[in-house]
Design an enzyme around this catalytic site. Structure first.
Site, short mmCIF file in Angstrom:
data_model
loop_
_atom_site.label_atom_id
_atom_site.label_comp_id
_atom_site.label_asym_id
_atom_site.label_seq_id
_atom_site.Cartn_x
_atom_site.Cartn_y
_atom_site.Cartn_z
N HIS A 31 -28.71 32.68 -6.26
CA HIS A 31 -29.95 32.49 -5.51
C HIS A 31 -30.98 31.78 -6.40
O HIS A 31 -31.07 32.07 -7.60
CB HIS A 31 -30.49 33.84 -5.03
CG HIS A 31 -31.59 33.69 -4.02
ND1 HIS A 31 -32.87 33.34 -4.37
CD2 HIS A 31 -31.58 33.79 -2.67
CE1 HIS A 31 -33.61 33.25 -3.27
NE2 HIS A 31 -32.85 33.52 -2.22
N GLU A 45 -29.58 26.40 0.51
CA GLU A 45 -30.96 26.85 0.59
C GLU A 45 -31.86 25.92 -0.23
O GLU A 45 -32.00 26.11 -1.46
CB GLU A 45 -31.10 28.26 0.00
CG GLU A 45 -30.34 29.32 0.73
CD GLU A 45 -30.99 30.68 0.56
OE1 GLU A 45 -31.44 31.25 1.55
OE2 GLU A 45 -31.09 31.15 -0.58
P1 PGA Z 1 -36.87 33.17 3.40
O1 PGA Z 1 -35.89 33.45 2.20
O2 PGA Z 1 -36.09 33.34 4.69
O3 PGA Z 1 -37.96 34.17 3.26
O4 PGA Z 1 -37.36 31.76 3.25
C1 PGA Z 1 -34.58 33.00 2.23
C2 PGA Z 1 -33.89 33.36 0.94
O5 PGA Z 1 -34.54 33.47 -0.10
O6 PGA Z 1 -32.66 33.53 0.94
#
Ligand code: PGA
Length: 235
Positions: free
Chosen positions: A86, A155
């Site tokens: 992440h 992401e």
């Molecule tokens: P968010 O976070 O949906 O609050 O943007 C996503 C993540 O960090 O996986």
């Protein structure tokens, strides 16, 4: 769409977790709902139509280490999925590829499926380096592990917690790039998720992206009514 992975990060406290679990445990749905609470709360999720995920795992194997949580311990709590790579851990905990490789090895030895997160920063995007960054994040880790039981979560760092998201065409183009790259290099088809500011308000639009296997959701998954609304969209 298959997966709705909920990353609670370090949010919610015990009473809220107990309430959350009782709101969800009797419900039935087809979506693969994966709840990733802060690991101290995992035992409060005591059975329902969801799977349990863990937000992080030790990169060390067979080492006595204060504060670490091992994959075999997670397994003993019924954890089926683990988030690795992440961006918050890359940025704030300075985790690097060797950490991700070790974590993936530890998880695979314990039959826990990996959700490997990749994504470019705003600066990298502005410099036109998105594909180069994603290629590196994929190759430098997947070249060194067995490519099985891995889900990729795309992401973009600039979309996490900001309310700004790429449009469907951009996500689709990147999803196809990731899928093709992985197929060319490892001859496997991996599921690809999108994460970053997914909400009950935008999920209906994002669901239209053909080939995407679901979402990794942070903030919007903390509120049970917003989770239920996202689940209803996914069904
Ligand atoms: P968010 O976070 O949906 O609050 O943007 C996503 C993540 O960090 O996986």
């Amino acid at each position: 769409m298959k997966y709705l992975v909920c990353n609670f990060k370090n949010k919610l406290q015990k009473d809220e977790i107990i309430k959350y679990n009782s709101s969800i445990k009797e419900l039935t749905f087809k979506t693969k709902l994966v709840l990733c609470p802060t690991c101290i709360y995992l035992p409060f999720f005591d059975g329902g139509n969801y799977s349990l995920g863990i937000q992080d795992i030790s990169s060390f194997m067979d080492k006595t280490l204060t504060g670490e949580v091992d994959a075999y311990q997670a397994k003993s709590l019924g954890v089926k999925y683990a988030i690795v790579g992440h961006s918050e851990r890359r940025i704030y905990k300075h985790e690097i590829n060797i950490d991700f490789i070790n974590k993936i090895n530890n998880l695979q030895e314990n039959d826990i499926e990996v959700i490997y997160c990749i994504g470019e920063t705003k600066e990298e995007k502005e410099k036109g380096k998105t594909y180069e960054v994603l290629e590196k994040q994929i190759s430098e880790v997947l070249n060194n592990v067995v490519v099985k039981n891995i889900i990729i979560a795309y992401e973009p760092v600039w979309a996490i917690g900001t309310g700004v998201i790429p449009n469907n065409d951009e996500i689709k183009e990147i999803m196809i790039f990731i899928k093709d790259l992985i197929y060319e290099k490892y001859e496997v088809n991996l599921d690809i998720l999108y994460g970053g500011s997914v909400t009950a308000a935008n999920i209906d639009e994002l669901i239209k992206i053909k080939g995407l296997s679901g979402f990794l959701v942070g903030k919007s998954s903390l509120d049970i009514s917003s989770l239920l609304s996202m689940l209803a969209s996914m069904e």
